[in-house]
Design a protein around this motif. Structure first.
Motif, PDB file in Angstrom:
ATOM      1  N   UNK A 143       7.573  12.373  -5.504  1.00 12.78           N
ATOM      2  CA  UNK A 143       8.082  11.341  -4.586  1.00 12.78           C
ATOM      3  C   UNK A 143       7.123  10.164  -4.469  1.00 12.78           C
ATOM      4  N   UNK A 144       5.851  10.459  -4.224  1.00 11.03           N
ATOM      5  CA  UNK A 144       4.907   9.358  -4.063  1.00 11.03           C
ATOM      6  C   UNK A 144       4.628   8.655  -5.394  1.00 11.03           C
ATOM      7  N   UNK A 187       7.655   2.158  -8.298  1.00  8.13           N
ATOM      8  CA  UNK A 187       8.563   1.117  -7.812  1.00  8.13           C
ATOM      9  C   UNK A 187       7.802  -0.053  -7.203  1.00  8.13           C
ATOM     10  N   UNK A 188       6.733   0.252  -6.466  1.00  9.21           N
ATOM     11  CA  UNK A 188       5.922  -0.813  -5.869  1.00  9.21           C
ATOM     12  C   UNK A 188       5.244  -1.645  -6.960  1.00  9.21           C
ATOM     13  N   UNK A 224       0.868  -1.161   0.000  1.00 10.34           N
ATOM     14  CA  UNK A 224       0.000   0.000   0.000  1.00 10.34           C
ATOM     15  C   UNK A 224       0.910   1.216   0.000  1.00 10.34           C
ATOM     16  N   UNK A 225       0.639   2.158  -0.915  1.00 15.14           N
ATOM     17  CA  UNK A 225       1.483   3.347  -1.054  1.00 15.14           C
ATOM     18  C   UNK A 225       0.630   4.573  -0.784  1.00 15.14           C
ATOM     19  N   UNK A 226       1.055   5.393   0.171  1.00 15.22           N
ATOM     20  CA  UNK A 226       0.391   6.663   0.416  1.00 15.22           C
ATOM     21  C   UNK A 226       0.734   7.580  -0.746  1.00 15.22           C
ATOM     22  N   UNK A 227      -0.283   7.982  -1.498  1.00 18.48           N
ATOM     23  CA  UNK A 227      -0.080   8.644  -2.775  1.00 18.48           C
ATOM     24  C   UNK A 227      -0.673  10.047  -2.764  1.00 18.48           C
ATOM     25  N   UNK A 235      -2.856   2.139  -4.095  1.00 12.62           N
ATOM     26  CA  UNK A 235      -2.490   3.533  -3.816  1.00 12.62           C
ATOM     27  C   UNK A 235      -3.553   4.132  -2.892  1.00 12.62           C
ATOM     28  N   UNK A 236      -3.118   4.811  -1.844  1.00 16.25           N
ATOM     29  CA  UNK A 236      -4.036   5.396  -0.869  1.00 16.25           C
ATOM     30  C   UNK A 236      -3.828   6.894  -0.842  1.00 16.25           C
ATOM     31  N   UNK A 237      -4.885   7.622  -1.083  1.00 20.60           N
ATOM     32  CA  UNK A 237      -4.849   9.079  -1.041  1.00 20.60           C
ATOM     33  C   UNK A 237      -5.814   9.520   0.050  1.00 20.60           C
TER      34      UNK A 237
END
Length: 46
Positions: free
Chosen positions: A14-15, A21-22, A6-9, A33-35
């Motif tokens: 940067x995000x 990459x993930x 899970x990526x904070x986007x 992706x989490x916004x």
């Protein structure tokens, strides 16, 4: 069961790089992706 991420986007560079990459490492079906709306006054980061 495979690994997931899970990526904070935020939409910034940067995000976006972290998200790419993930996806490269885990595959797009295994990345979330989490916004989060946190009350910022503008729609875009500068």
């Amino acid at each position: 069961m495979g690994e997931k991420a899970m990526v904070l986007f935020s939409g910034g560079i940067d995000s976006t790089t972290c998200l790419a990459l993930a996806i490269e490492k885990y595959g797009k079906e295994n990345v979330i992706p989490l916004s989060v709306f946190y009350g910022q006054k503008h729609e875009k980061s500068s």
